[in-house]
Design an enzyme around this catalytic site. Structure first.
Site, PDB file in Angstrom:
ATOM      1  CE1 TYR A   1      -4.340   0.355  -0.328  1.00  0.00           C
ATOM      2  CE2 TYR A   1      -4.362  -1.571   1.089  1.00  0.00           C
ATOM      3  CZ  TYR A   1      -5.002  -0.724   0.207  1.00  0.00           C
ATOM      4  OH  TYR A   1      -6.310  -0.967  -0.134  1.00  0.00           O
TER       5      TYR A   1
ATOM      6  CB  THR B   1      -6.188   3.096 -21.234  1.00  0.00           C
ATOM      7  OG1 THR B   1      -6.204   3.195 -22.659  1.00  0.00           O
ATOM      8  CG2 THR B   1      -7.584   3.292 -20.708  1.00  0.00           C
TER       9      THR B   1
END
Ligand code: DSN
Length: 416
Positions: free
Chosen positions: A53, A225
């Site tokens: 994380y 993208t």
């Protein structure tokens, strides 16, 4: 102790992945937004980075243990900046739609006005189409293409902008076979004091490889993208001038997202490294050469193409004159081993779920090494199926013939 493999832990999923791998090897993949990421990209994107994380940005995180993550994200940012020649890159968006929502969040409040290309004319949902949050929470006005030649109607763009005075103007497409005139959009945006956002999701690999003009220097914000022509992992990015960097970073995190997907960011760093090699320019040009050759092959069989051809990686075929719907053709083509998607054509009289057209793209087959010579063969197979959508003998014949072609061309990233 050796840890059990996927096959040992979950044979059901392992077998489905293996089948998908075989399918991607056996068929001719013509979905314009798909590609084959390299083994190196896939390795990075499926790595232990998935375990971490890292809310925040390099050097400013909310969790400890970031030495490697910071180095990876910084490397990714530097490579993307170099590849596109931009001042700032945010590589954290989870994909293109969140990237576009972040742009809205950075500059607008609910009810503010935008202008973008309508979905039926080849725009994206997130450029203000009514069923998207970008059309529901914002006051979106949509331009289209001219009825006469199906090209983007810059006069209509200018008129809409003049009438509605939007804060944000979108250019960029998902089903438009021609070059985008970024300079013309920039002039309109500048005159109106609006932010210009260019969504280059489909063409970012072409832009990086010099096979399509770049929006850099024209657009204030560029979104993309990372997995289409750019051949990276699934993900998104936002490129900006220094002026808008802070607003975009704040909108992505903490505005819209939590922890970035570090594995995707590492995969993008690898894809950027690959795209910085001279061979990527050759690849990008070959995508366009192949699309033009495939367009010629289809037109020689009287398949009608929207705008009469292509400048980029995709072809939009209107099958009305062949008396077959796009959906029926796409299903028949898949039965014959050729995979594309059904698509609305401009001013389509049919419904979006069973429209008049199919969209065809050459990024994946070009990644396999197919060239102009193969396009005539593929075009003829497609026409054979389109003209006989119910003839299973034709489908079987094409499927058998094309296995000989796909067997000749290894697919990047697939175990062999
Ligand atoms: N789904 C992508 C495409 O196929 O064009 C756009 O988001």
């Amino acid at each position: 102790m050796t840890e059990p493999t996927l096959t040992q832990v979950d044979p059901e999923i392992a077998s489905l992945i293996q089948k998908e791998e075989q399918r991607q090897l056996d068929v001719i993949r013509l979905i314009a937004s798909e590609n084959y990421a390299s083994r190196a990209v896939t390795e990075a994107a499926a790595s232990v980075l998935n375990n971490k994380y890292s809310e925040g940005y390099p050097g400013k995180r909310y969790y400890q243990g970031q030495a490697n993550i910071d180095a990876i994200e910084s490397l990714c940012i530097e490579r993307i900046k170099k590849l596109f020649g931009v001042e700032h890159a945010n590589v954290q968006p989870y994909s293109g739609s969140p990237a576009n929502l972040a742009v809205h969040y950075a500059f607008l409040r609910p009810g503010d006005k935008t202008v973008g290309l309508g979905l039926p004319a080849g725009g994206h949902l997130t450029h203000g189409w009514k069923v998207s949050i970008t059309g529901d929470f914002f006051s979106a006005h949509q331009y289209g293409v001219r009825e006469s030649d199906h090209r983007i109607d810059m006069d209509q763009v200018a008129a809409l902008v003049k009438e509605h005075k939007p804060k944000l103007i979108w250019c960029g497409t998902t089903a438009y076979p021609r070059t985008i005139d970024f300079a013309a959009f920039a002039q309109i945006a500048r005159d109106a004091g609006a932010i210009l956002a260019a969504d280059i999701a489909h063409i970012s690999g072409l832009v990086a490889g010099g096979a399509h003009p770049s929006p850099v220097g024209f657009a204030d914000i560029i979104t993309s993208t990372t997995h289409k022509t750019l051949r990276g992992p699934r993900g998104g990015m936002i490129l900006t001038t220094a002026k808008h960097a802070a607003a975009i970073d704040k909108a992505v995190f903490p505005g819209l997202q939590g922890g970035p997907h570090n594995s995707a960011i590492a995969g993008l760093a690898v894809a950027a490294h690959e795209a910085l090699q001279p061979s990527f320019k050759v690849y990008a040009k070959q995508i366009v050469d192949n699309a033009k050759a495939l367009a010629e092959a289809l037109m020689s069989r009287d398949v009608t193409l929207v705008t009469g051809g292509t400048d980029n990686h995709l072809i939009l075929a209107d099958l009305t004159s062949k008396n077959v719907s796009g959906k029926k053709a796409a299903v028949a083509l898949e039965a014959a081993g050729i995979v594309c998607n059904y698509n609305s054509v401009p001013f389509d009289k049919r419904k979006p779920f069973d429209p008049s057209g199919i969209r065809i793209g050459t990024p994946s087959i070009t990644s396999r090494g197919m060239t102009v010579a193969d396009m005539k063969t593929i075009g003829n197979w497609m026409a054979d199926v389109i003209e006989a959508p119910e003839d299973t003998k034709v489908h079987e014949r094409v499927k058998t013939e094309l296995l000989a072609l796909t067997a000749k061309y290894p697919a990047p990233g697939l175990a062999r």
